[in-house]
Every structure is written in structure tokens, then in C-alpha cells.
Design an enzyme around this catalytic site. Sequence first.
Site, PDB file in Angstrom:
ATOM      1  N   LYS A  53       7.756  47.767  -0.976  1.00  0.00           N
ATOM      2  CA  LYS A  53       6.551  48.471  -1.428  1.00  0.00           C
ATOM      3  C   LYS A  53       5.488  48.366  -0.337  1.00  0.00           C
ATOM      4  O   LYS A  53       5.354  47.309   0.302  1.00  0.00           O
ATOM      5  CB  LYS A  53       6.061  47.839  -2.735  1.00  0.00           C
ATOM      6  CG  LYS A  53       4.901  48.568  -3.400  1.00  0.00           C
ATOM      7  CD  LYS A  53       4.577  47.921  -4.741  1.00  0.00           C
ATOM      8  CE  LYS A  53       3.441  48.635  -5.464  1.00  0.00           C
ATOM      9  NZ  LYS A  53       3.165  48.013  -6.793  1.00  0.00           N
TER      10      LYS A  53
ATOM     11  N   SER B  25       3.129  51.194 -10.590  1.00  0.00           N
ATOM     12  CA  SER B  25       2.823  51.698  -9.276  1.00  0.00           C
ATOM     13  C   SER B  25       3.978  51.570  -8.273  1.00  0.00           C
ATOM     14  O   SER B  25       3.953  52.230  -7.233  1.00  0.00           O
ATOM     15  CB  SER B  25       1.583  50.990  -8.721  1.00  0.00           C
ATOM     16  OG  SER B  25       1.820  49.617  -8.557  1.00  0.00           O
TER      17      SER B  25
ATOM     18  N   SER C 132       3.834  47.120 -13.084  1.00  0.00           N
ATOM     19  CA  SER C 132       4.213  48.016 -11.981  1.00  0.00           C
ATOM     20  C   SER C 132       5.609  47.829 -11.407  1.00  0.00           C
ATOM     21  O   SER C 132       6.054  48.665 -10.624  1.00  0.00           O
ATOM     22  CB  SER C 132       3.204  47.898 -10.850  1.00  0.00           C
ATOM     23  OG  SER C 132       2.116  48.732 -11.115  1.00  0.00           O
TER      24      SER C 132
END
Length: 447
Positions: free
Chosen positions: A52, A127, A151
Site C-alpha cells: 500500500k 482504503s 481498511s
Amino acid sequence: ASFARIAEVEERVKAFLTLDEEGARRTAAELDKQLAAGGERGLLFGLPAGLKDNIVTEGLRTTCASRFLGNYDPIYDATVVRKLKDAQSVTIGKLNMDEFAMGGSNENSAFHATRNPWNADYVPGGSSGGSAAAVAAGEVYFALGSDTGGSIRQPAAYCGVVGLKPTYGLVSRFGLVAFASSLDQIGPLTKNVEDAAYVLQAIAGHDERDSTSAQVRIPDYISALTGDVKGLRIAVPKEYFGEGVSSEVKSAVQASLKVFESLGATWEEVSLPHTEYAVATYYLLASSEASSNLARYDGVRYGVRSSDADNLLDVYLNSRSEGFGPEVKRRIMLGTYALSSGYYDAYYLKAQKVRTLIKRDFDQVFENYDLILSPTAPTTAFKLGEQVDDPLTMYLNDILTIPVNLAGIPAISIPCGLASNGLPIGLQLMGRAFDESTVLRAAHAFE
Ligand code: GLN
């Protein structure tokens, strides 16, 4: 193989912000050489990984999907990145996300929206949507994400993969760009539970560079996967099946209880009475911490500086106005308001007290049960653009994942079926603090 797959599907999925083919080939060649010289294989030897884009990587662009960090090349590796290198995995690139991890659909990325690999009209969740989509589409073998209010777990549920949020403090946050420091935690997104155990094994452990890192013995997560859940006591909180949870999600999760029964586990309905306050508590606390953490983006120390400023105040104002997207600004304003004198007691302090009540609800249930089972999200993935103008609806999607972060406990999302729209449904298993072994064992037995 990873880059071949990326060439095939990435145009449709758009999971990556940065690809590092040269670096990946260099690392792979280096690992081959070490092996040929008689070196031992690391735990994740040769496995292609995606990270990420809020996990800093030395010399590799790290943007948090924000224009503000659009030119940021970190000069150090996050602890998890160092640990993945020690375990000999190969970093393929950096994955899309909602800007600064604020959001649940990936539509808050400043650069582009990632698509759900199951159906490109739908969001992958967020996310860590890029992480979930890249694993689901087979572009990487595993990915790391971060989970502040769901997330990792929510995008895992939407994309039909496994996502684990570890206990707060188990995995170092050194080098994770801070959103809400008391809630943020890094964890794996994988195709199955065994892979999650391997990745967790590689990244868990005390780190003196993170003052909230726990000093605990790290168990052998892989040997915990015995397949045996006989006698395991599962709690099913009635508040997690309320209004807003779709009937298809409810029935898939209820069907999973039958599977656990057939494996010799038992379950009972329980109550976590403060659940209804979790969303409000989270959005006050997370925004407050974010407003403080994001004060460091001043156009001087990191990232992009406005070219349209001729005094110091304008450097701050214009850099922040141009650099942050609307959702990030909304959180900074909400958090600054909640922390300001005169409002602090009414909002921030009150939210901290409710956080304690939510944690106590969990403590009480874990006196009598080993695990808590629920859906991961109230619905399957929604269509791109469907909720983008409606932040409150977007916030309510987090109702089933947020309490876990407020309590600091571990939780996993695993696939438990498909809805009639053809999209995956996620099952959430929550455990006692630092009892990832039981969470993984039960998830693995179910799978
Ligand atoms: N959707 C939640 C939010 O927008 C959770 C985000 C996260 O876990 N990083 O804050």
C-alpha cells in the site's frame, strides 16, 4: 509471472500507483545468486509482494495517493519493508488507496480509482483497495495494507480475499504514514489464511522505533493452523446483524455458523451494547488524530510546495489547499474543530470515554468466548460513483469494522460466499488481543 499478469489485467484493474520492474528483477536475481551460493530460503522466498502506498520504501515513490506527496521518494524503509526483505520477498510496486487512507472505496485517490476485479463497474473497497484488487486479480502473491477503521478487512471482503488486521502494537508502524496513530495497524491481504499466517509471521514483532510496539512473544502462527476448532466458543453479537445489513450478507454469515457447528465449535448470541456509538466515536477520534498528524504537511518539509506563494503563510495555505483532496480537508476541519478549546471536552474527551466503554464490551464477551463472528461489511461492493457524494453513507459502511480498531483487537475477513450480484461476501472473526493464533486457526478451519 507477476509482471506478465500485470500486463494482462492492470489496464482494467488499475491497482498500482508505481511499478518497480527494474528493482523487482534486481532483487529476484540477487535472491537466485544467494540461493546458488548455498544460502537458505527465507520464509517468503521469491514471493511477489505489493505494498500500500502509505508504507515508505527507500528510493521508491510513496504518495499516499495524495498530490501533496506526488514527488516524495523516501530515504528509508518502513520496518515492515525491512522485514519483508529479510524474509526474501520481492516488492513489485506500490498500490493505490484512498488519499492518506481516508475512505472506503478508493475513489478518494488523487490519481485514479481502482476497479473491483470481479466486476469493473464496482469499487474494490478501501482504503487498501489497490492491495485487495492486486491480490484478487493475481498481480501479486500477497500485499500489505493498513487498517485504521476497516481498511484491510472491508476491501478484502469486497474483493473476495483474506485480510487480517493484527492487534494494535503487534506490527511496527515505523514508516507507515500516520493517519490516526492510536488506530493504525499494518496487516496482510492474501489469497488464503495460510498465506496470511506466513506474512504475519514475517512482519510481526517488537520494534524500538515504534513507541507503541508491544513487547510480546511471537507465537508460531503457521503451526497454529491445525484444522481443529472443537470446543471453540463463538459469540455472535446481535448488533452486527441490524438495520443496513443486507439479507444476503446476513444469510451467508448465518450459514457459516452451520459450518463451525459441523466442525465441533459452539455459538451463542451476545450483545455489544455500545456498538451504536462506534461510528461517531471513530470519526471524532480518527479525524482529531489526523488533523494533528497532517499538520506536518506544510509545503516545507515534505512533498509539493505551491508555486503560487510569496510569503510563509501563503506557502502553508496554498500548499495545503492545492495538495489535499476534499475528504482529507473535511477530516482536518472536523478534527481541528473537535480538538479546539471549548469543544475538546464535549467531543474529543467524550469520544475517548466511549472508546473505553466499547473496549469493555469486548472484554466482557471474551471472558466467556474465544471468538466473535459477524459480517465484515453490511453489503457487498457498491458501484463506482454511487456513494462518492455522500460521505455519511460512506462512513456508515464502516460500522462493523470500526469497533475492532477502537478496542485494539485482531480481526480477519475471509470470503464466505457470493451474493446474487456475483460479488463476494466477507465473514469477520474477531479475537482477544494478541490471540491471532485462534483467529487464524478458526479462519483456516472454516476455509
Ligand atoms: N473507511 C474508514 C475511514 O475512512 C477506514 C479507513 C481506514 O481504515 N484507513 O476512515
